[in-house]
Design a protein around this motif. Sequence first.
Motif, mmCIF file in Angstrom:
data_model
loop_
_atom_site.group_PDB
_atom_site.id
_atom_site.type_symbol
_atom_site.label_atom_id
_atom_site.label_comp_id
_atom_site.label_asym_id
_atom_site.label_seq_id
_atom_site.Cartn_x
_atom_site.Cartn_y
_atom_site.Cartn_z
ATOM 1 N N ALA A 180 0.966 -1.295 -0.514
ATOM 2 C CA ALA A 180 -0.167 0.220 0.121
ATOM 3 C C ALA A 180 0.880 1.123 0.276
ATOM 4 O O ALA A 180 0.140 2.506 -0.493
ATOM 5 C CB ALA A 180 -0.970 -0.455 1.465
ATOM 6 N N LEU A 181 1.375 1.098 1.096
ATOM 7 C CA LEU A 181 2.942 2.469 0.534
ATOM 8 C C LEU A 181 3.469 2.519 -0.583
ATOM 9 O O LEU A 181 3.845 3.908 -0.847
ATOM 10 C CB LEU A 181 3.796 2.194 1.987
ATOM 11 N N ALA A 182 3.478 1.411 -1.206
ATOM 12 C CA ALA A 182 4.455 1.429 -2.938
ATOM 13 C C ALA A 182 3.535 2.049 -3.509
ATOM 14 O O ALA A 182 3.720 2.729 -3.941
ATOM 15 C CB ALA A 182 5.430 0.483 -2.757
ATOM 16 N N GLU A 183 2.435 2.026 -3.541
ATOM 17 C CA GLU A 183 1.137 2.739 -4.422
ATOM 18 C C GLU A 183 1.041 4.201 -4.227
ATOM 19 O O GLU A 183 0.910 4.079 -4.966
ATOM 20 C CB GLU A 183 0.172 1.683 -4.358
ATOM 21 N N ALA A 184 0.696 3.956 -2.808
ATOM 22 C CA ALA A 184 0.567 5.505 -2.145
ATOM 23 C C ALA A 184 1.527 6.051 -2.251
ATOM 24 O O ALA A 184 1.432 7.552 -3.335
ATOM 25 C CB ALA A 184 0.122 5.720 -1.051
ATOM 26 N N ARG A 185 2.928 5.966 -3.492
ATOM 27 C CA ARG A 185 3.836 6.735 -3.105
ATOM 28 C C ARG A 185 4.223 6.993 -4.649
ATOM 29 O O ARG A 185 5.250 7.250 -5.177
ATOM 30 C CB ARG A 185 5.425 6.312 -2.392
ATOM 31 N N GLY A 186 3.947 5.572 -5.359
ATOM 32 C CA GLY A 186 3.894 5.762 -7.007
ATOM 33 C C GLY A 186 5.374 5.576 -7.528
ATOM 34 O O GLY A 186 6.019 5.567 -8.396
ATOM 35 N N LYS A 187 5.743 4.371 -6.366
ATOM 36 C CA LYS A 187 6.894 3.576 -6.563
ATOM 37 C C LYS A 187 6.141 1.875 -7.640
ATOM 38 O O LYS A 187 6.915 1.378 -7.639
ATOM 39 C CB LYS A 187 7.332 3.010 -5.678
ATOM 40 N N CYS A 188 5.036 1.300 -8.156
ATOM 41 C CA CYS A 188 4.774 0.961 -9.104
ATOM 42 C C CYS A 188 4.578 1.122 -10.217
ATOM 43 O O CYS A 188 4.032 2.173 -10.653
ATOM 44 C CB CYS A 188 3.470 0.173 -8.865
ATOM 45 N N ARG A 189 5.254 0.311 -10.838
ATOM 46 C CA ARG A 189 4.970 0.464 -12.150
ATOM 47 C C ARG A 189 3.690 0.736 -13.183
ATOM 48 O O ARG A 189 2.652 -0.151 -12.919
ATOM 49 C CB ARG A 189 6.159 -0.244 -13.336
ATOM 50 N N ARG A 190 2.860 1.769 -14.011
ATOM 51 C CA ARG A 190 2.032 2.076 -14.216
ATOM 52 C C ARG A 190 1.520 0.377 -15.559
ATOM 53 O O ARG A 190 1.960 0.218 -16.392
ATOM 54 C CB ARG A 190 1.826 2.692 -14.698
#
Length: 190
Positions: A180-190
């Motif tokens: 969830a933290l990675a998603e919130a910070r935008g650290k996940c590839r779209r």
Amino acid sequence: MRRISPTRRAAVLMLTLLVHTGILWLMMQFRPGAGNPVAPQQRLMVQLIAEPRPAATPPLPARTGLAPRPEPRPIRQPVEAPPAATITAALPTEPAASVAAPEPAASKPWLDPEKTRLAVRQLAAQPSMREQAAQASEAPRRLTAGERFGQEVQQAATGDCLKGEFLGGGMGLLSAPFWALAEARGKCRR
């Protein structure tokens, strides 16, 4: 592939986090032995018994036919040699017992004025420590092409969160908050 809306994703994440927290709370409440009174402590007594000392060992036989061991030599400390440009001294060539009287200091100079002047001029020509530090801090370090490329790759690196490529992604069920933290910070590839 169907895209999930961010609000629905956040809701699923919060529900998952709530379920995990509840499971952990229940595990803490109903762990085995939680309601049992404290068991009495067991004690162990240890008694030390003095052992008789062994008889004195006989002396070792004298060494025969072997050379005596040399005495250890003291370690000599390194002595800093004075700079050759500033001090000149003459070593006595005769044994100390045969020297009658020391010569007056005026006949053998300890400092050579010409060499002293030369040393002072050389020191004056060098930049001071302050100037050397100022020169070092003025010129910013330029990055090589490889270093710049490495920095850009490191800044652009994002993992695929659905494959577990995020910080804390290998912890099974406990990795949900990190996801969830990675998603919130935008650290996940779209």
